[in-house]
Design an enzyme around this catalytic site. Structure first.
Site, PDB file in Angstrom:
ATOM      1  N   GLU A   1      93.279  30.653 -11.323  1.00 33.01           N
ATOM      2  CA  GLU A   1      92.191  29.672 -11.149  1.00 33.01           C
ATOM      3  C   GLU A   1      91.887  29.397  -9.681  1.00 33.01           C
ATOM      4  O   GLU A   1      92.699  29.701  -8.796  1.00 33.01           O
ATOM      5  CB  GLU A   1      92.519  28.369 -11.876  1.00 33.01           C
ATOM      6  CG  GLU A   1      93.673  27.613 -11.249  1.00 33.01           C
ATOM      7  CD  GLU A   1      93.572  26.119 -11.427  1.00 33.01           C
ATOM      8  OE1 GLU A   1      92.595  25.525 -10.930  1.00 33.01           O
ATOM      9  OE2 GLU A   1      94.482  25.540 -12.043  1.00 33.01           O
TER      10      GLU A   1
ATOM     11  N   LYS B   1      99.878  18.202 -15.135  1.00 28.96           N
ATOM     12  CA  LYS B   1     100.035  17.603 -13.818  1.00 28.96           C
ATOM     13  C   LYS B   1     100.817  16.303 -13.953  1.00 28.96           C
ATOM     14  O   LYS B   1     100.577  15.514 -14.851  1.00 28.96           O
ATOM     15  CB  LYS B   1      98.668  17.288 -13.213  1.00 28.96           C
ATOM     16  CG  LYS B   1      97.879  18.524 -12.901  1.00 28.96           C
ATOM     17  CD  LYS B   1      96.538  18.167 -12.339  1.00 28.96           C
ATOM     18  CE  LYS B   1      95.697  17.422 -13.355  1.00 28.96           C
ATOM     19  NZ  LYS B   1      94.321  17.225 -12.881  1.00 28.96           N
TER      20      LYS B   1
HETATM   21  N1  PSU Z   1      97.233  20.932 -11.254  1.00 28.18           N
HETATM   22  C1  PSU Z   1      97.554  20.917  -9.943  1.00 28.18           C
HETATM   23  N2  PSU Z   1      96.566  20.977  -9.030  1.00 28.18           N
HETATM   24  C2  PSU Z   1      95.258  21.062  -9.408  1.00 28.18           C
HETATM   25  C3  PSU Z   1      94.934  21.085 -10.794  1.00 28.18           C
HETATM   26  C4  PSU Z   1      95.958  21.018 -11.672  1.00 28.18           C
HETATM   27  O1  PSU Z   1      98.708  20.831  -9.587  1.00 28.18           O
HETATM   28  O2  PSU Z   1      94.401  21.122  -8.551  1.00 28.18           O
HETATM   29  C5  PSU Z   1      93.486  21.198 -11.226  1.00 28.18           C
HETATM   30  C6  PSU Z   1      93.329  22.246 -12.307  1.00 28.18           C
HETATM   31  O3  PSU Z   1      92.265  23.079 -11.938  1.00 28.18           O
HETATM   32  C7  PSU Z   1      92.978  21.460 -13.542  1.00 28.18           C
HETATM   33  C8  PSU Z   1      92.227  20.308 -12.944  1.00 28.18           C
HETATM   34  O4  PSU Z   1      92.228  22.188 -14.453  1.00 28.18           O
HETATM   35  O5  PSU Z   1      93.010  19.986 -11.799  1.00 28.18           O
HETATM   36  C9  PSU Z   1      92.051  19.173 -13.915  1.00 28.18           C
HETATM   37  O6  PSU Z   1      91.247  18.211 -13.321  1.00 28.18           O
HETATM   38  P1  PSU Z   1      90.756  16.920 -14.150  1.00 28.18           P
HETATM   39  O7  PSU Z   1      91.999  16.106 -14.382  1.00 28.18           O
HETATM   40  O8  PSU Z   1      89.788  16.264 -13.221  1.00 28.18           O
HETATM   41  O9  PSU Z   1      90.150  17.430 -15.401  1.00 28.18           O
END
Ligand code: PSU
Ligand code: MN
Length: 298
Positions: free
Chosen positions: A23, A155
């Site tokens: 990604e 996360k």
């Molecule tokens: N986990 C990390 N760093 C990130 C992300 C996840 O350690 O940058 C990113 C991924 O791309 C994930 C996104 O899909 O954060 C999810 O964001 P949100 O919670 O805004 O949906």
């Protein structure tokens, strides 16, 4: 759909070589420069060293780019105007010919439609703490995209029990690669269970095949704990996370800004330990994903 493959990925598709999708949001919004640039290149190298072809995914000029060139990776790592997009943003990105970093949801969307079966990342999005209405678009995407996502859980900034429940309710199969508990990103344990402990990439391939025979359209989440030497104890982590969450609330940071904000805060408060762990788990996951891709393509 408007795909643009680089030469390496185009050849891999033609000759049916195993491919691992990577990604781009983690490059553009997840890690600070220059670590993001170095890690992006390193992840591709690790995938190659393990016998598969890397396909880092992003959107440039509204086109779905599967496999990037050096210039594009550099731009992701340095250009502050790159937009973080999830599923809802796809029509805007295409129509307005935007340059975008893809999250887990959009990377899985594009990778699956390009015929790629395995995708490696750090942590998926999930249900946010304190604001249960903030559910990452990553979750519904997992429920409707038959791909393997190799990650170290969700996360850490999220409500992990709520995220775990969501996956169960929506039929996403959660495997633990050499672990019984769902990894909690920077730490190897969470007190939450996986659906099955798996020891080898071959076993994962068998489960993927069964999923496809059953015609199930959901993702398989293959969770891999952070390498031991980089693990951060849950107690220490909880402290810096609480401080960071409090600051985010004071500053009224929300929506897609919240994760990048928290990651920077935690890295500063841990003198870089969370950053080192994040990079270590990304690299480890890329390696496992390559092994799984090889088994699936056998
Ligand atoms: N986990 C990390 N760093 C990130 C992300 C996840 O350690 O940058 C990113 C991924 O791309 C994930 C996104 O899909 O954060 C999810 O964001 P949100 O919670 O805004 O949906
Ligand atoms: Mn959100």
């Amino acid at each position: 759909m408007n795909f643009k493959f680089n030469a390496e990925v185009a050849d891999a598709i033609k000759t049916k070589k195993p491919i691992v999708a990577l990604e781009s949001t983690v490059i553009a919004h997840g890690l600070p420069y220059p670590f993001n640039l170095k890690t992006a290149k390193n992840l591709e190298k690790i995938v190659r060293e393990n016998g598969a072809i890397p396909a880092t995914i992003a959107v440039f000029d509204g086109e779905f780019c599967v496999g990037l060139n050096d210039e594009q990776i550099e731009q992701l790592a340095t250009d502050k105007t790159i937009r973080k997009i999830s599923r809802r943003d796809l029509p805007i990105a295409v129509a307005k010919r935007l340059n975008c970093a893809t999250t887990v949801s959009t990377t899985a969307f594009i990778a699956h439609r390009a015929g790629i079966k395995v995708f490696a990342t750090g942590g998926i999005g999930g249900v946010h703490r304190g604001f249960a209405a903030d559910v990452s678009a990553d979750l519904p995407e997992l429920a409707q995209t038959p791909i393997v996502i190799v990650c170290s859980g969700a996360k850490i900034v999220l409500d992990l029990p709520a995220t775990r429940e969501w996956l169960e309710t929506n039929g996403v199969c959660v495997l633990g690669f050499g672990c019984d508990e769902l990894p909690a990103f920077y730490s190897r344990t969470s007190s939450l269970t996986v659906d099955e402990r798996i020891e080898t990439a071959g076993e994962v391939a068998g489960i993927v095949q069964a999923r496809d025979e059953l015609n199930l359209q959901s993702a398989i989440l293959l969770t891999v704990p952070v390498p031991e030497t980089f693990e951060i104890e849950a107690e220490e982590l909880e402290k810096i996370l609480c401080e960071s969450l409090k600051l985010a609330e004071q500053k009224k940071i929300n929506g897609k800004e919240i994760t990048p904000f928290l990651l920077v805060q935690m890295s500063e408060r841990s003198s870089g330990k969370t950053l080192a762990a994040n990079i270590a788990l990304l690299e480890n996951n890329a390696q496992v994903a390559a092994q799984v891709a090889l088994e699936i393509y056998k």
